[in-house]
Design a protein around this motif. Sequence first.
Motif, PDB file in Angstrom:
ATOM      1  N   HIS A   9       0.825  -1.207   0.000  1.00  0.00           N
ATOM      2  CA  HIS A   9       0.000   0.000   0.000  1.00  0.00           C
ATOM      3  C   HIS A   9       0.862   1.261   0.000  1.00  0.00           C
ATOM      4  N   ARG A  10       0.189   2.394  -0.133  1.00  0.00           N
ATOM      5  CA  ARG A  10       0.877   3.676  -0.073  1.00  0.00           C
ATOM      6  C   ARG A  10       1.446   3.892   1.328  1.00  0.00           C
ATOM      7  N   ASN A  11       2.460   4.763   1.421  1.00  0.00           N
ATOM      8  CA  ASN A  11       3.152   4.973   2.700  1.00  0.00           C
ATOM      9  C   ASN A  11       3.482   3.614   3.323  1.00  0.00           C
ATOM     10  N   PRO A  12       4.254   2.816   2.641  1.00  0.00           N
ATOM     11  CA  PRO A  12       4.426   1.408   3.038  1.00  0.00           C
ATOM     12  C   PRO A  12       5.133   1.251   4.380  1.00  0.00           C
ATOM     13  N   ASP A  13       4.637   0.289   5.169  1.00  0.00           N
ATOM     14  CA  ASP A  13       5.319  -0.087   6.401  1.00  0.00           C
ATOM     15  C   ASP A  13       6.225  -1.284   6.099  1.00  0.00           C
ATOM     16  N   THR A  14       6.866  -1.798   7.137  1.00  0.00           N
ATOM     17  CA  THR A  14       7.816  -2.889   6.939  1.00  0.00           C
ATOM     18  C   THR A  14       7.118  -4.136   6.413  1.00  0.00           C
ATOM     19  N   ASP A  15       5.938  -4.460   6.926  1.00  0.00           N
ATOM     20  CA  ASP A  15       5.216  -5.650   6.469  1.00  0.00           C
ATOM     21  C   ASP A  15       4.846  -5.532   4.996  1.00  0.00           C
ATOM     22  N   SER A  16       4.424  -4.353   4.575  1.00  0.00           N
ATOM     23  CA  SER A  16       4.045  -4.136   3.189  1.00  0.00           C
ATOM     24  C   SER A  16       5.233  -4.338   2.243  1.00  0.00           C
ATOM     25  N   ILE A  17       6.387  -3.793   2.619  1.00  0.00           N
ATOM     26  CA  ILE A  17       7.586  -3.909   1.793  1.00  0.00           C
ATOM     27  C   ILE A  17       8.090  -5.344   1.767  1.00  0.00           C
ATOM     28  N   VAL A  18       8.206  -5.942   2.937  1.00  0.00           N
ATOM     29  CA  VAL A  18       8.807  -7.278   3.031  1.00  0.00           C
ATOM     30  C   VAL A  18       7.915  -8.345   2.410  1.00  0.00           C
ATOM     31  N   SER A  19       6.602  -8.268   2.640  1.00  0.00           N
ATOM     32  CA  SER A  19       5.721  -9.281   2.050  1.00  0.00           C
ATOM     33  C   SER A  19       5.773  -9.223   0.527  1.00  0.00           C
ATOM     34  N   SER A  20       5.897  -8.035  -0.043  1.00  0.00           N
ATOM     35  CA  SER A  20       6.023  -7.908  -1.497  1.00  0.00           C
ATOM     36  C   SER A  20       7.323  -8.531  -1.980  1.00  0.00           C
ATOM     37  N   MET A  21       8.415  -8.245  -1.278  1.00  0.00           N
ATOM     38  CA  MET A  21       9.716  -8.795  -1.668  1.00  0.00           C
ATOM     39  C   MET A  21       9.747 -10.312  -1.528  1.00  0.00           C
ATOM     40  N   ALA A  22       9.196 -10.816  -0.418  1.00  0.00           N
ATOM     41  CA  ALA A  22       9.214 -12.254  -0.178  1.00  0.00           C
ATOM     42  C   ALA A  22       8.340 -12.997  -1.177  1.00  0.00           C
ATOM     43  N   TYR A  23       7.185 -12.414  -1.523  1.00  0.00           N
ATOM     44  CA  TYR A  23       6.289 -13.092  -2.473  1.00  0.00           C
ATOM     45  C   TYR A  23       6.886 -13.086  -3.878  1.00  0.00           C
ATOM     46  N   ALA A  24       7.552 -11.989  -4.250  1.00  0.00           N
ATOM     47  CA  ALA A  24       8.227 -11.946  -5.552  1.00  0.00           C
ATOM     48  C   ALA A  24       9.328 -13.007  -5.610  1.00  0.00           C
ATOM     49  N   ALA A  25      10.085 -13.148  -4.530  1.00  0.00           N
ATOM     50  CA  ALA A  25      11.143 -14.159  -4.490  1.00  0.00           C
ATOM     51  C   ALA A  25      10.558 -15.561  -4.601  1.00  0.00           C
ATOM     52  N   LEU A  26       9.414 -15.792  -3.941  1.00  0.00           N
ATOM     53  CA  LEU A  26       8.766 -17.102  -4.018  1.00  0.00           C
ATOM     54  C   LEU A  26       8.295 -17.395  -5.438  1.00  0.00           C
ATOM     55  N   LYS A  27       7.619 -16.443  -6.047  1.00  0.00           N
ATOM     56  CA  LYS A  27       7.107 -16.632  -7.407  1.00  0.00           C
ATOM     57  C   LYS A  27       8.238 -16.917  -8.382  1.00  0.00           C
ATOM     58  N   ASN A  28       9.306 -16.143  -8.280  1.00  0.00           N
ATOM     59  CA  ASN A  28      10.430 -16.333  -9.193  1.00  0.00           C
ATOM     60  C   ASN A  28      11.142 -17.659  -8.943  1.00  0.00           C
ATOM     61  N   ALA A  29      11.189 -18.085  -7.680  1.00  0.00           N
ATOM     62  CA  ALA A  29      11.829 -19.362  -7.362  1.00  0.00           C
ATOM     63  C   ALA A  29      11.047 -20.549  -7.907  1.00  0.00           C
ATOM     64  N   LEU A  30       9.758 -20.348  -8.145  1.00  0.00           N
ATOM     65  CA  LEU A  30       8.920 -21.416  -8.689  1.00  0.00           C
ATOM     66  C   LEU A  30       9.023 -21.528 -10.212  1.00  0.00           C
ATOM     67  N   GLY A  31       9.876 -20.695 -10.816  1.00  0.00           N
ATOM     68  CA  GLY A  31      10.116 -20.829 -12.250  1.00  0.00           C
ATOM     69  C   GLY A  31       9.771 -19.615 -13.075  1.00  0.00           C
ATOM     70  N   ASP A  32       8.922 -18.731 -12.548  1.00  0.00           N
ATOM     71  CA  ASP A  32       8.597 -17.502 -13.281  1.00  0.00           C
ATOM     72  C   ASP A  32       9.598 -16.420 -12.891  1.00  0.00           C
TER      73      ASP A  32
END
Length: 537
Positions: A9-32
Motif C-alpha cells: 500500500h501507499r506509505n508502506p510499512d515494513t510488512d508491506s515492503i517485506v511481504s512484497s519482496m518475499a512473495y516476488a522471491a517465491l514466485k520467481n523461485a517457482l520458475g517464473d
Amino acid sequence: MDTIYITGHRNPDTDSIVSSMAYAALKNALGDRNYKAARLGQVSDETQAVLNRFGFQAPQLISDLRTQVRDLDYDTPPTLSAAATISRAWQTMQANKISVIPVANEDGTLYGMLSAGDVANYDMTSVRNPQVGEVPVYNLLSVLEGKILNEDMQLREVVSGEITVALPAGRENLVFSDPNSIVICGDQPDMIRRALELNVNCVIVCQAEVERELLEMHTETCIISTPYDAYKAVRLICHALPIERICKSKDLVYFHLDDFIDDVQDTVLESRFRAYPILDDEERVVGTLARFHLLRPRRKRVILMDHNEKAQSVRGLEQAEILEIVDHHRLADIETKNPIYVRNEPVGSTTTIVADMYQEKGLMPTAKMAGLMAAAIVSDTVMFKSPTCTKRDIDIANRMARIANVSLDELGKAIFSATCGDEKTVEAMLNTDYKEFHIAGHDLAVSQITCMDSDRLLARKEEFLEAMRQIRRTRGLNTVVLMITDVLLEGTQLLFVGDEEAICQAFNIKVEDNTAFLPKIMSRKKQVIPMLSALWG
C-alpha cells in the motif's frame, strides 16, 4: 514477458515492503522470472534499518500503473538517416508495407517523419519543375548504379541543375544551352561534345560507351554512365535527393515511452497524422504509433499485497489487471473484471501468510530473507502485543528467526528504536504509516507511530497537531488521527483534529486538548477502524 509488479500500500510499512519482496522471491523461485517487488512510497527509517541489516535494497518505486505508450504493441519500422535517398526510403516503405517512416539524426534522435504522401507530392512537383539542387554525387552513383568516367571529377561532391534529356532537334534554340544543367543522353557523341563544351554540371550517359577523345577533353563536367534508360534515369536522379529535403521536420507531434495513454489519446484526437514517432528517455526513435494501436492496449499486471482498498493502492489501478490479492485487512472496495486468486486471512502480518505459502510450495527462504520476514512480523504485530497477533504469527516468526539465526527480542528493540528521532520532522513521521479511509460518508486519516518512548513524541504534541490540521485542510478530511503506540506501555496516545464527538463516542473516553490515552489499544486495523465503523454504521 512483461513485468508483474507485486506492491503493497501507499506509505508502506515494513510488512508491506517485506511481504512484497518475499512473495516476488517465491514466485520467481517457482520458475517464473517476471515478478518484481515494488513500493508506492518512501521506505521508513524502521524499514530501511531492517533492509540494511539483512543486506537488501528497497524495491523499485512506482507511482502510477496507468497504461503507457510502452504498453502498446506499437510498430518498430526501420529508421532512416536524414541523408538517405528518396529511392532508399521508398524501397524501405514498399518492403515493409508501411506508408510512414521515421527519419533520424546520426545519434538516433528524431529529425522528422517521411510519408508516402511526401514522396508523391515531390514526384508531382518534379514533373513540372525538373530542377535539383546539390544532389550528392555519391547518391547519384548509388541510385543510377553508375560510375564516373572522367577521373578528374572524382573529387566533385554535389551536382545541381535542370534535368534535360538531349534529343535530336532541327532548330538550334531547341537544343539545351544552359550550363546549369544535368544532361541525359545515349549514344550521342555530338550531344555529349556540346555538353562538355558548355561545361554543364553533369552528363549522364545511358546504356552507351563514351569515346576516349571526349573523355580526354578539358572540362568541368562530371560524366556518369548508367545501365538505365533515359526515362528511368530522370526519375532516379530526382530520387537521389536526401530525404531531409522533403520530410516533415517542423511542428512534429511525438510521444515518449512513459507518456500515459490518456494524454496520448487527447493529442491524437487534435491532430490528423497517420503515424507518430515514439522516443525513449534519451530522445532516440524507437517506433511509431498509429491510431489503431490505442484500441487494445496491454494493461500492466499487478498483485496487491497487504491491502485491498483503492484509496491505499497505486494510482491508475483501474487501468491495470489485478492478478492476485494477498492481505490480512478487511475487505474493501477494489473490483476486478475477472475472477482472481484472493488470500485474505485474519493474522497479524501479511508476511505470515507469505511464509505459509513458502511451506506449502516446499521451499525454504534464504537466511537473509527469513530474517527480513521475521522482522516484518515482529513489526506488524508490535512485538506480538497487538490484538491482531495470532499463534501462527508467533510460531512462524520464531521459525524464520531460527533460519536466520536472530533473536526476536533484540530484533524488536532495534526496530522500534529506529522509529522516531529528534531530528525527524513531524510531517515525515506522520507520513511514515499514514492511511486514509472512507467510511459511511466520513473521510478519515489515521497515522500510526510505534515506539518505545511515547513521552519524547508527546513533547512535540503542538507540532503534530498543527501538521494534522494542515493535512485535514489540504486533503479535505473530516478527521485526522495520530496513534502514538507505545510498546512498553502497551497502549496508544491518541491525538486528533476534527470530529471530537465521534472520537469520544467511539472509544468512550473524555479528551483533553485533543489528546487521550487508550490502554491496550495497539492496532489501527482491529481496534480503531472497527470502532469508528461501528459508530458511523
